[in-house]
Design an enzyme around this catalytic site. Sequence first.
Site, PDB file in Angstrom:
ATOM      1  N   ASP A   1      -3.382 -12.414  74.116  1.00  0.00           N
ATOM      2  CA  ASP A   1      -3.530 -10.961  74.128  1.00  0.00           C
ATOM      3  C   ASP A   1      -2.537 -10.261  73.220  1.00  0.00           C
ATOM      4  O   ASP A   1      -1.381 -10.675  73.111  1.00  0.00           O
ATOM      5  CB  ASP A   1      -3.390 -10.431  75.565  1.00  0.00           C
ATOM      6  CG  ASP A   1      -4.691 -10.601  76.323  1.00  0.00           C
ATOM      7  OD1 ASP A   1      -4.708 -11.329  77.339  1.00  0.00           O
ATOM      8  OD2 ASP A   1      -5.700 -10.046  75.848  1.00  0.00           O
TER       9      ASP A   1
ATOM     10  N   GLU B   1     -15.963  -7.186  82.256  1.00  0.00           N
ATOM     11  CA  GLU B   1     -14.992  -8.267  82.378  1.00  0.00           C
ATOM     12  C   GLU B   1     -13.831  -7.761  83.231  1.00  0.00           C
ATOM     13  O   GLU B   1     -13.167  -6.788  82.848  1.00  0.00           O
ATOM     14  CB  GLU B   1     -14.447  -8.683  81.001  1.00  0.00           C
ATOM     15  CG  GLU B   1     -15.400  -9.452  80.129  1.00  0.00           C
ATOM     16  CD  GLU B   1     -14.755  -9.885  78.791  1.00  0.00           C
ATOM     17  OE1 GLU B   1     -13.534  -9.725  78.611  1.00  0.00           O
ATOM     18  OE2 GLU B   1     -15.510 -10.357  77.920  1.00  0.00           O
TER      19      GLU B   1
END
Length: 270
Positions: free
Chosen positions: A60, A49
């Site tokens: 995040d 990724e």
Amino acid sequence: MNRIDRAFAELKDQNKPAFIPFLTIGDPDVRTSIDIIKQLEQSGATMVELGVPYSDPLADGPVIQRSSGRALKNNKVSIRDCIEAARQARSEGCELPFILFTYYNPVLQFGLDRIFGLLQESDISGIIIPDLPMEEDAEVRAAAERHGIHLIPLVAPTSNDRIKRIVSRASGFVYCVSSLGVTGTRTQFHSGIDGFLDTVKQSTALPVAIGFGISTNEQFKRFSQACDGIVVGSALVRQVEEVLPLLEQESTRSEALSQIDTFVRNLIQS
Ligand SMILES: O=P(O)(O)OC[C@@H](O)[C@@H](O)c1c[nH]c2ccccc12
């Protein structure tokens, strides 16, 4: 069939899970990210990724937020820089399937047909857009399909009756989020995780991967039993953060890459 499909098919024959690391492109700089991607391939990654650093990474945790911050402060890395990094890694012999990982806003700014055309030209096989809700993904899905790019959906333990609808439109593989909240290593996962994974696997013939919080070999082996792929981001990004001083010196860069290699091999050993 693209590189992602072929990678899963090969592993299915070997009864092994895919190891799918995430890294922020441009942390500490794009050239180093390319070196890390090539190292990850040697260390055992199945696909990778490629994280586009973003100013407001709402999904995040602190590790990836810091990583995005460094990439944006050091180099103002754009979505185009990340795609260029993938092309450069490919030109240097990396055969890994690439998945562009980006929040929705940079995709919108770039333009749907423009970005999917560039992904196709750049031999990038998939894209994950964590803040693109299923209810708004029709245009993106159509553009992805037109260009043969897998739009890989995230599905969470709380998705419940949405699981079937999310999974029915999935392409490439289904990304199961192991826990609620933001990315970051964890010692425990959502209490209903096993039932959740069973529900997803019963709803699709596509490979099923799991991510969020995985950082130890014991966790990796546990989820290898239940899933076709395992995504690891924060634990790896933390490793990069720890060896940054070594990475930033040409003379000690190989030592840094060797430490990343050791971390990955210990993480994924069967
Ligand atoms: O960092 P973790 O806990 O290992 O989780 C994977 C994650 O890093 C990666 O897939 C990812 C990075 N940013 C995200 C935002 C939402 C969902 C997933 C992600």
